[in-house]
Design an enzyme around this catalytic site. Structure first.
Site, short mmCIF file in Angstrom:
data_model
loop_
_atom_site.label_atom_id
_atom_site.label_comp_id
_atom_site.label_asym_id
_atom_site.label_seq_id
_atom_site.Cartn_x
_atom_site.Cartn_y
_atom_site.Cartn_z
NE ARG A 134 -1.83 -3.28 -6.19
CZ ARG A 134 -0.68 -3.04 -5.56
NH1 ARG A 134 0.11 -4.03 -5.22
NH2 ARG A 134 -0.30 -1.80 -5.28
CG HIS A 155 -1.03 -5.15 -1.13
ND1 HIS A 155 -0.80 -6.30 -1.86
CD2 HIS A 155 -1.10 -5.54 0.17
CE1 HIS A 155 -0.72 -7.33 -1.04
NE2 HIS A 155 -0.90 -6.91 0.20
CE1 TYR A 158 2.73 0.43 -5.31
CE2 TYR A 158 2.59 1.09 -3.00
CZ TYR A 158 2.07 0.39 -4.08
OH TYR A 158 0.91 -0.32 -3.94
#
Length: 405
Positions: free
Chosen positions: A292, A296, A305
């Site tokens: 990805r 998100h 993160y």
């Protein structure tokens, strides 16, 4: 020997546990980084028109994502989710289906509905929740749906579509079952594909849906997008087994793992999976491995993160460029025409944004007018109370207040 436990009957006299990675699950890859078919690989049977439509859809979604991400940052839309890095996984799998196969998506599969023919105007109407939106503005942005295109409206709660897909697919199969023998008497006309992320595979609905599909042999393709992160939770903190593919084997479902950045590999895998579902009336699990590349959602900051170095390493493996190089080797694409098309798409998207954001929001009375033929008294009472509340606080509801009669 009878087998009421439904297990393999091989006997061992040695005490030995099976390791969680006992299965060596390979990942199907056909295209190399330079767009060449790798040695030993077999390209699927894909015609020029399908290949170009596949590429053009990926190209459109990438440009749409870029523009709408920016629009959210400008405050023009409230929320957005990109397909960045997973365009090949979604588009190629949709391209391998029949137009009227059912799609049950999670929320990052806008490329699938675009491939089916969802127009730029329809995208914008949904994203701006205006009165032309098919869902009448009642869904969050990117929660698309179209009865005409056989694309079930997306639901925000994770995993709800998985058991639904099993049930729907079983219904598709029932039309082809001989009532006397209970056997499949003809090839199934339509199957269902169900998309979800590896994070959703931690939901109870995943396990219920797959087990039900396996036991009842529903013609559903489970398409698990393992993109490395469930929002901010990395895969190694989500599960200990060998990805999601190992679970398919555990449930007795035919399973394949595929390079999700390789459009040809995804197309071939989905094409074969559909054949199994339609001809044998069985479920199939495809695990797509693709990073990805974006956040998100627009509510997420991935820098908290994961490192920029990690992102940069995966950006080099762009699924769109990889497929474009293969198209070039076939002589099916012209670089100048491609660049001109990109410029035109950007212009069209920007123009569509300016139009859609000026379209009125759905009328307030539509909240109740199409739920019942005649709204029940309690619903009508709530509606009248809502109107009075808005009239008392017009500054808090600037869009709606001026339209209340």
């Amino acid at each position: 020997m009878t087998n009421p436990n439904n297990i393999s009957l091989n006997i061992s006299h040695a005490l030995k546990f099976i390791d969680s990675h006992a299965l060596d699950i390979p990942m199907l890859t056909i295209l190399g980084d330079n767009g060449e078919v790798l040695d030993g690989a077999q390209a699927p049977d894909i015609d020029k028109d399908t290949a170009l439509k596949l590429y053009e859809t990926m190209r459109f979604i990438r440009l749409l994502d870029e523009r709408m991400q920016a629009a959210q940052r400008q405050g023009r839309v409230s929320f957005y989710m990109q397909c960045l890095g997973e365009e090949a996984a979604i588009t190629a799998s949709a391209a391998a289906l029949k137009q009227d196969d059912m799609i049950m998506a999670q929320y990052r599969e806008q490329a699938a509905i675009a491939y089916r023919g969802f127009t730029l105007e329809q995208f914008m109407n949904q994203l701006f929740s205006n009165e032309k939106d098919l869902g009448k503005g009642r869904q969050m942005p990117v929660h698309y749906g179209s009865k005409e295109l056989h694309y079930l409206t997306i639901s925000s709660p994770l995993g709800t579509q998985i058991p639904q897909a099993t049930g729907y697919a079983y219904g598709q199969k029932l039309k082809h079952i001989d009532k006397e023998t209970g056997k499949l008497e003809s090839e199934i006309d339509n199957v269902t594909i169900c998309y979800f992320g590896e994070g959703a595979a931690s939901e109870g609905d995943f396990h219920a849906g797959l087990n039900m599909a396996a036991v009842h042999e529903a013609p559903v393709i489970f398409f698990a997008r393992n993109n490395g992160y469930a929002i901010s939770t990395p895969a190694d903190e989500q599960f200990k087994g060998d990805g999601i593919a190992s679970r398919g084997v555990g449930y007795g479902i035919k399973t394949i793992r595929v390079d999700g950045a390789d459009a040809l590999a995804v197309f071939a895998a989905t094409q074969a999976a559909r054949k199994i579902a339609a001809e044998q009336g069985e479920p199939v699990l495809i695990e797509s491995i693709a990073y990805r590349l974006g956040a998100h959602s627009t509510s997420d900051d991935p820098s908290g993160y994961r490192s920029k170095e990690e992102e940069a390493a995966f950006k080099a493996n762009c699924p769109i460029e990889r497929f474009k190089k293969w198209l070039s080797k076939q002589g099916w694409i012209d670089e100048k025409e491609d660049e001109a098309a990109k410029d035109k798409i950007r212009e069209d998207i920007l123009a569509a944004v300016k139009v859609a954001e000026k379209v009125q929001k759905p009328a307030l009375e539509e909240l109740v007018s199409d739920v019942y033929d005649t709204p029940i008294p309690s619903l009508q009472k709530q509606y009248e109370e809502l109107k009075e509340h808005i009239k008392q606080h017009p500054d808090a509801y600037p869009v709606t207040a001026g339209r209340i009669k």
